[in-house]
Design a protein around this motif. Structure first.
Motif, short mmCIF file in Angstrom:
data_model
loop_
_atom_site.label_atom_id
_atom_site.label_comp_id
_atom_site.label_asym_id
_atom_site.label_seq_id
_atom_site.Cartn_x
_atom_site.Cartn_y
_atom_site.Cartn_z
N CYS A 146 -34.39 22.78 55.77
CA CYS A 146 -34.18 23.14 54.37
C CYS A 146 -34.89 24.45 54.04
CB CYS A 146 -34.71 22.04 53.47
SG CYS A 146 -34.56 22.45 51.74
N THR A 147 -34.12 25.38 53.49
CA THR A 147 -34.68 26.69 53.12
C THR A 147 -34.98 26.74 51.63
OG1 THR A 147 -32.52 27.60 52.61
CG2 THR A 147 -33.26 27.80 54.89
N MET A 148 -34.78 25.62 50.93
CA MET A 148 -34.94 25.60 49.48
C MET A 148 -34.04 26.63 48.81
SD MET A 148 -37.02 23.24 48.57
CE MET A 148 -37.77 22.02 49.67
N CYS A 149 -32.84 26.75 49.37
CA CYS A 149 -31.87 27.66 48.78
C CYS A 149 -31.32 27.11 47.48
CB CYS A 149 -30.73 27.93 49.75
SG CYS A 149 -29.69 26.49 50.08
N GLY A 150 -31.45 25.79 47.29
CA GLY A 150 -31.02 25.20 46.03
C GLY A 150 -29.53 25.00 45.88
N ILE A 151 -28.78 25.25 46.94
CA ILE A 151 -27.32 25.12 46.82
C ILE A 151 -26.94 23.67 46.53
CG2 ILE A 151 -25.13 25.41 48.05
CD1 ILE A 151 -25.97 28.08 48.25
N CYS A 152 -27.66 22.72 47.15
CA CYS A 152 -27.33 21.31 46.91
C CYS A 152 -27.55 20.96 45.45
CB CYS A 152 -28.16 20.41 47.81
SG CYS A 152 -29.93 20.66 47.69
N ALA A 169 -32.78 18.77 46.74
CA ALA A 169 -33.68 19.62 47.53
C ALA A 169 -35.10 19.05 47.49
CB ALA A 169 -33.66 21.05 46.99
N THR A 172 -35.28 15.79 49.36
CA THR A 172 -35.26 16.00 50.81
C THR A 172 -36.66 16.32 51.30
OG1 THR A 172 -32.96 16.69 50.83
CG2 THR A 172 -34.31 17.46 52.65
N CYS A 212 -24.67 21.47 51.11
CA CYS A 212 -25.74 22.05 51.92
C CYS A 212 -25.17 22.86 53.09
CB CYS A 212 -26.65 20.97 52.47
SG CYS A 212 -27.86 21.63 53.64
N PRO A 213 -25.52 24.15 53.16
CA PRO A 213 -24.98 24.97 54.23
C PRO A 213 -25.60 24.68 55.59
CG PRO A 213 -26.28 26.31 52.69
CD PRO A 213 -26.39 24.90 52.23
N PHE A 214 -26.69 23.92 55.62
CA PHE A 214 -27.40 23.75 56.88
C PHE A 214 -27.30 22.33 57.44
CE2 PHE A 214 -29.52 27.20 54.50
CZ PHE A 214 -29.08 28.23 55.31
N ILE A 216 -27.88 19.38 56.40
CA ILE A 216 -29.02 18.47 56.25
C ILE A 216 -28.55 17.14 55.67
CG2 ILE A 216 -31.15 18.16 54.90
CD1 ILE A 216 -31.54 21.25 55.32
N PRO A 218 -28.14 16.09 52.47
CA PRO A 218 -29.21 15.64 51.57
C PRO A 218 -28.92 14.32 50.85
CG PRO A 218 -28.57 17.91 51.07
CD PRO A 218 -27.64 17.42 52.11
S1 SF4 Z 1 -28.60 23.00 50.18
FE1 SF4 Z 1 -29.60 22.21 52.07
S2 SF4 Z 1 -30.98 23.92 52.64
FE2 SF4 Z 1 -30.37 24.35 50.53
S3 SF4 Z 1 -32.01 23.40 49.28
FE3 SF4 Z 1 -30.39 21.82 49.53
S4 SF4 Z 1 -31.00 20.61 51.33
FE4 SF4 Z 1 -32.19 22.54 51.35
#
Ligand code: SF4
Ligand SMILES: Cc1cc2nc3c(=O)[nH]c(=O)nc-3n(C[C@H](O)[C@H](O)[C@H](O)COP(=O)(O)OP(=O)(O)OC[C@H]3O[C@@H](n4cnc5c(N)ncnc54)[C@H](O)[C@@H]3O)c2cc1C
Lengths: 322, 533, 295
Positions: A146-152, A169, A172, A212-214, A216, A218
């Protein structure tokens, strides 16, 4: 290639945002972020947006690109382009500070840091008697992508109606502690995570996982937290007992009848027959009038005893960790 | 007034803050970005420590010194390599989920190491260590000044009383007072193109110390990363090598293990990249790409559409690391009393003339911890100094003037030129003529820079002002690099002079310290890197 | 000839009998056979921990497997939760654990072969849109419907499967002669899971979606999920009050919309049983000479 950015300008209080057009010449594989940096450096130093690493790790450059929330340094301009232009807005579920810059403290850090931070090491290092295995740590590592990008959080249906919901986020991050076998405080943590605006307020709509782009996942992490919570005998925080009442009523209904009796569950969730009954009065009466509900609880259905046996077995199988 | 103020919230800064706090100091961190947004976040590989049965810290030290081409400071190398296993164990206990093999710690064999020695966290050691240290820093109750840019050390009469910093949200300059300051502001990557630079890699701390009179050291050693995704800044993880990556060029494959040393390897790659391109392939499969390389392969895919498991990646070398920096002793003390430095901005002598993969992160952790402890000790033995207000007034006047002057495109053009100049004349291959030309141009640019400014008077989040300040830092660092590279008339490690192509131990087994003066940079040779040495 | 093991879920047997009745009628008209599973349990609805709901759902899946039929659900949540369990049970190790610890006592064993399909998917994939079109007796012309899926029919991607399943309601609406009125929240949460836990959140969601459908000019919303129905229909009045507006948006179960177009009697489809009146919808319907009755 030449392209136009239409960027939202103005401070956070500006209601009717204005859009400023910037023309810039970049390579097709240039990221939206790098292209905007070029605009800022060459054309307008007052243009405010965040971002640092440019390689998708720092999580600071999230914006709305043509209406979609993106990690802008991992989105190439050629992919983003729509009719030779790219529209840039700040993410919606956070107060805007200036131009495209959002209030990161309110949006994410206050939430993340509202949960007790930091692993409290319990002695399970490597080697030694309590050593953990790689299999134990793999889920933790996945969550820590998680990069804490906040997309979720931008996809979250609950944040959509309530900015105070902690969001996927931050939750997670709690998962990362609770599922870390080297941390000794899972129980305290699931209580904390279970307070109002925490895990039990999640409606498991799976939007976060979709966003989530990665990878994860969530939403799954939140459901895992709930499962672990139940295992630990925790079904709510301290200030939202209705969550536990809801769980218990639901469980009782399925355990004893094989099926859910929505009406009864609702009554019990609201706090027993008197209080819950009153609360349910208007709906209940209307339901009766329209032939939607019968006064009596559902009768047991065939198979109920088999389901009951499964519950008994479940209690036995999971007993050790209660 | 804080006991200890750490400038920079990357891995070095956070480690320093935790160390200082563990000694009972009251600690604050000021950083340009939120700490977890620091560039350490992008580190993909791991950190070296003799943790595998059969390995010893002495073997680690020997590999480090061999790679460093005769210029490593032996005491520092010994101290760091010996402490390394404990440093990794501490990180694990703070919560870093290092990969295991069964229940034992797993290590990878990176280039230049005699054995598997790098502890790793999939391909995201930076992200995970940074997040973990931040978690612990919040737990420790450290104060954060997020999105504050330090502009100067508050130095008066030889003593430091804190730093002057710009609060980005308001445009206000303040003195953040402290009994001890730790600079951990990272490297000056933006000085070069191509590079692995993030936006904030502008060498601010190095420039701040330099301007305040502290000597810098080993500034001529600039190391390139061999395989950075072409057209982007993404380094392809060194973990790829541990799993059999191959670099193919028009003239055949290039490997790093032919004994010619890291400098020759990088120069060969640069040549191949100029001549027709380099492609990286590996025998990794889809599972590895999804597992071990998830973070790298995902980003490669996003940026290029290429599938790392199936397709070759176009790569090229790009500037990655300055090996020198603010001259410090083994405790991180700089030439200014009360000022410490750690991480990429510090010149510790650990890397010598070429840095070993996995040693950079290690040295950030080691130097961060050492500087944090020393700063806390200094603070506890120091009475609260009187706050100096002259530096604040000076910086306020400087920024006020800058706000009234034009900026933007001329600054951008200047940085583009500077980055090209440094890559061309002070990059992998250097000679006296090129370096003199670079030095001359840098002087001219500094002059022009002085007549430029922020391009607007906007108070909050004025990125034009940041651009102006950044370029100021970069020019100071460039000046020191060019002077040092010109000074060292030999070739060693990653420093290659085409006019002095051989290593010259008799003459050059020394470090160069560089100090600022009215007349320009002043070089001094010294057997030690420590500012006093 | 299609046959399915039919999993009605709790709500269609409780608060939404009209759903059960309309599904049965429509399936009859389509000549699709359903064999109801009566002795299985609640899916857990994503409320119960998967540690207990997986065994319950494995049991359901095993029973359908024994019949050699795919399992048809009529609730997005049942579909999602049983579908997710089925996916987890693809893992042989986990399946063996569940079989041994839970199902063996009843002499059951799940082999991992049961397909789980929502009625919506059955309509499109097993019956067919063209075939459905051919049966329309009362095209829903001039009427606007806002599809509302229920989260679990949209996500997670690996449980839902084919991407085009995310647009089936639109396709069906068009085939039936109706007009699709899109709302931004058609794939979002209705609010139901939060109703008894954080009511203001739930009501805000309901008001948002129903309000948007109204603002966009829909005559009704249509949903394949009875929980969404309970929320959007049953809580709409409170939600509208909390949002200080009037909405009065009728909410149809998917089989009710289909049934109307196929000429079934509105009363028999239970349109009179809703909280928010469906009278305006019924009034707009073309009369059919004689309403068909399902066999
Ligand atoms: S979208 Fe994924 S990477 Fe970005 S804050 Fe949420 S859990 Fe973290
Ligand atoms: C892409 C990449 C991959 C790497 N891979 C490896 C590897 O695999 N193994 C290895 O050993 N090493 C690796 N390194 C090198 C090395 O580990 C890092 O460079 C090092 O850890 C940097 O840490 P730092 O804390 O010194 O700097 P940074 O993380 O850059 O932190 C600098 C901090 O200072 C702040 N700052 C900067 N200027 C100011 C200012 N004026 N005022 C206030 N704050 C300021 C920034 O906001 C930031 O918080 C890699 C480096 C990069 C960039």
């Amino acid at each position: 290639m030449e392209l136009t950015f239409n960027v939202r300008r103005g401070d956070g209080r500006t209601k009717d945002a204005t859009y400023q057009a910037y023309h810039v010449d970049v390579e097709p594989e240039t990221s939206v972020f790098e292209a905007l940096v070029k605009v800022r450096e060459e054309q307008d130093g007052t243009l405010a947006f965040r971002g640092n690493c440019a390689v998708g790790f720092c999580g600071d450059c999230t914006m709305l690109v043509n209406g979609r929330q993106e990690v802008t340094c991992l989105t190439t301009v050629s992919k983003a382009l729509k009719d030779d232009a790219i529209k840039i807005d700040p993410i919606p579920y956070a107060p805007t500070v200036k131009d495209v810059m959002y209030d990161a403290k309110r949006f994410i850090w206050d939430k993340v840091n509202s949960f007790s931070p930091g692993v409290v090491f319990n002695g399970a290092g490597w080697g030694g008697a309590q050593a953990v295995t790689d299999d134990d740590l793999r889920p933790v590592r996945r969550a820590m992508r998680c990069t804490m990008c906040g997309i979720c959080d931008q996809g979250c249906t609950v944040i959509d109606v309530n900015l105070d919901f902690k969001g996927p986020a931050a939750l997670t991050k709690v998962y990362r502690y609770v599922f870390d076998p080297r941390d000794g405080r899972a129980k305290e943590r699931v209580v904390e995570a279970g307070e109002t605006n925490g895990v039990w307020d999640c409606v498991h709509c799976w939007e976060a996982s979709d966003h989530c782009p990665f990878d994860i996942d969530p939403t799954h992490r939140i459901m895992d937290l709930r499962d672990r919570s139940v295992r630990l005998g925790v079904k709510s925080g301290t200030g939202n007992r209705q969550a536990a009442r809801h769980y218990n009523a639901f469980e009782r209904s399925v355990e004893n009848h094989g099926w859910l009796d929505e009406r009864n569950v609702a009554i019990q969730s609201y706090g027993g027959l008197i209080k819950g009954g009153l609360k349910m009065m208007p709906t209940g009466l209307a339901a009766l009038r329209r032939g939607k509900a019968n006064l009596l609880p559902h009768p047991k259905r065939p198979g109920a005893s088999a389901i009951k046996a499964l519950f008994a077995r479940y209690r036995e199988v999971t007993r050790t960790e209660r | 007034m804080h006991d200890v103020l750490v400038v920079g919230g990357g891995i070095a800064g956070l480690r320093a803050a935790l160390a200082a706090s563990s000694r009972g100091a009251e600690v604050a961190i000021a950083s340009r970005s939120h700490p977890t947004r620091s560039y350490s976040v992008a580190i993909q590989d791991g950190l070296n420590a003799a943790l595998i049965a059969g390995d010893t810290w002495k073997a680690h030290a020997a590999d480090t010194s061999a790679w460093g081409d005769g210029l490593c400071v032996a005491q520092v190398v010994d101290a760091v390599c010996e402490a390394a296993p404990e440093l990794v164990r501490e990180l694990d206990q703070l919560g870093v989920p290092f990969n295991r093999s069964g229940t034992a710690l797993a290590c990878l064999q990176l280039r230049g190491a005699g054995t598997a020695r790098a502890a790793y966290v999939d391909d995201m050691a930076g992200l995970v260590i940074l997040q973990t240290l931040y978690e612990q820093a919040v737990r420790a109750g450290i104060t954060f000044y997020e999105e504050w840019t330090a502009t100067s050390l508050a130095v008066e009469d030889g003593g430091c009383t804190g730093v002057i910093a710009l609060e980005q949200a308001t445009g206000e300059l303040q003195t953040l007072g402290a009994k001890a300051v730790v600079l951990a502001t990272g490297g000056p990557r933006r000085l070069y193109e191509p590079s692995t630079a993030s936006l904030h890699c502008t060498g601010d701390g190095i420039a701040m110390a330099y301007r305040a009179g502290a000597p810098l050291v080993d500034m001529e050693f600039v190391q390139y990363h061999p395989a950075v995704l072409k057209g982007h800044r993404l380094a392809i993880t060194e973990i790829a090598w541990a799993h059999g990556a191959v670099l193919a060029t028009a003239g055949g494959t290039v490997t790093g293990d032919d004994g010619a040393g890291p400098g020759a390897f990088l120069r060969a790659l640069q040549q191949a990249a100029d001549d027709g391109g380099v492609e990286m392939t590996g025998a990794w499969d889809a599972d590895q790409a999804k597992g071990l390389f998830f973070n790298t392969s995902h980003r490669v895919k996003q940026l290029t559409g290429l599938d790392m498991a199936k397709e070759p990646l176009p790569v090229r070398p790009a500037m990655h690391r300055l090996l020198g920096g603010i001259a410090v002793d083994a405790q991180g003390a700089t030439g200014i009393k009360g000022v410490y430095a750690a991480g990429e901005c510090a010149g510790t002598g650990f890397h010598g003339a070429a840095g070993l993969d996995g040693n950079f992160l290690l040295s950030s952790v080691a130097s961060g911890k050492a500087a944090g402890l020393a700063a806390a000790d200094h603070a506890s033995s120091t009475a609260e100094p009187e706050e100096a207000d002259r530096p604040l007034h000076r910086d306020r006047a400087m920024t006020a003037k800058a706000l009234g002057r034009p900026g933007g495109e001329p600054l951008a053009a200047m940085r583009r030129e500077l980055a090209g100049l440094m890559h061309g004349k002070a990059g992998m291959v250097r000679d006296a003529g090129g370096l003199q030309e670079a030095a001359r141009r840098i002087v001219e640019m500094k002059e022009t820079h002085g007549s430029l400014g922020a391009g607007s008077t906007s108070a909050d989040y004025n990125f034009g002002l940041a651009q102006y300040l950044d370029l100021g830092s970069l020019l100071d660092v460039a000046e020191a690099i060019a002077a040092s590279a010109l000074g060292r008339q030999e070739s060693r490690g990653v420093h290659f002079r085409s006019d002095y192509a051989a290593r010259d131990d008799a003459r050059w087994s020394v470090h160069q310290l560089v100090t600022a003066s009215e007349a320009g940079p002043v070089l001094r040779e010294s057997p030690a890197v420590a500012p006093g040495g | 000839m299609n046959r399915f093991a039919f999993y009605p879920g709790c709500v269609s047997k409780g608060s939404c009998p009209e759903l059960y009745e309309s599904v049965v009628q429509v399936m009859g008209l389509l000549d699709m056979e359903v064999e109801e599973l009566t002795d299985v349990g609640c899916s857990g609805a994503g409320v119960l921990t998967s540690e207990v709901s997986d065994p319950i759902n494995a049991r359901t899946l095993a029973k359908a497997e024994q019949m050699g039929l795919a399992l048809m659900t009529i609730c997005s949540t049942c579909q999602g939760v049983i579908g997710a369990a089925a996916l987890r049970l693809q893992d042989p190790e986990y399946r063996a654990f569940i079989n041994k610890e839970y199902l063996a006592a009843e002499g059951l064993e799940y082999q991992g072969t049961t397909e789980v399909k929502h009625f919506l998917w059955v309509l499109v994939e097993d019956f067919g849109l063209d075939e459905l079109k051919a049966l329309v007796r009362r095209p829903l012309e001039g009427m606007g419907f806002s599809p509302f899926y229920g989260c679990y029919l949209r996500r997670p991607a690996d449980v839902v499967g084919r991407r085009e399943r995310r647009t089936y309601i639109e396709k069906i609406t068009e085939v039936l002669g109706g007009t699709v009125v899109n709302i931004s929240g058609k794939g979002k949460c209705c609010g139901f899971p939060s109703l008894t836990i954080n009511e203001p959140n739930a009501l805000a969601m309901t008001a948002k979606h129903t309000g948007e459908a109204k603002d966009n000019g829909a005559d009704a919303m249509v949903t394949p999920c009875p929980l969404c129905h309970l929320e959007l229909d049953g809580e709409q009045t409170q939600a509208a009050a909390a949002a200080r507006r009037t909405i009065e948006m009728p909410i149809l179960h998917l089989p009710q919309m289909v049934g109307l177009a196929l000429g079934l009697d509105p009363k028999g489809l239970g349109l009179g049983r809703h909280f928010v009146s469906t009278a305006k919808i019924v009034a707009q319907l073309e009369p059919v000479e004689a309403a068909v009755t399902a066999t």
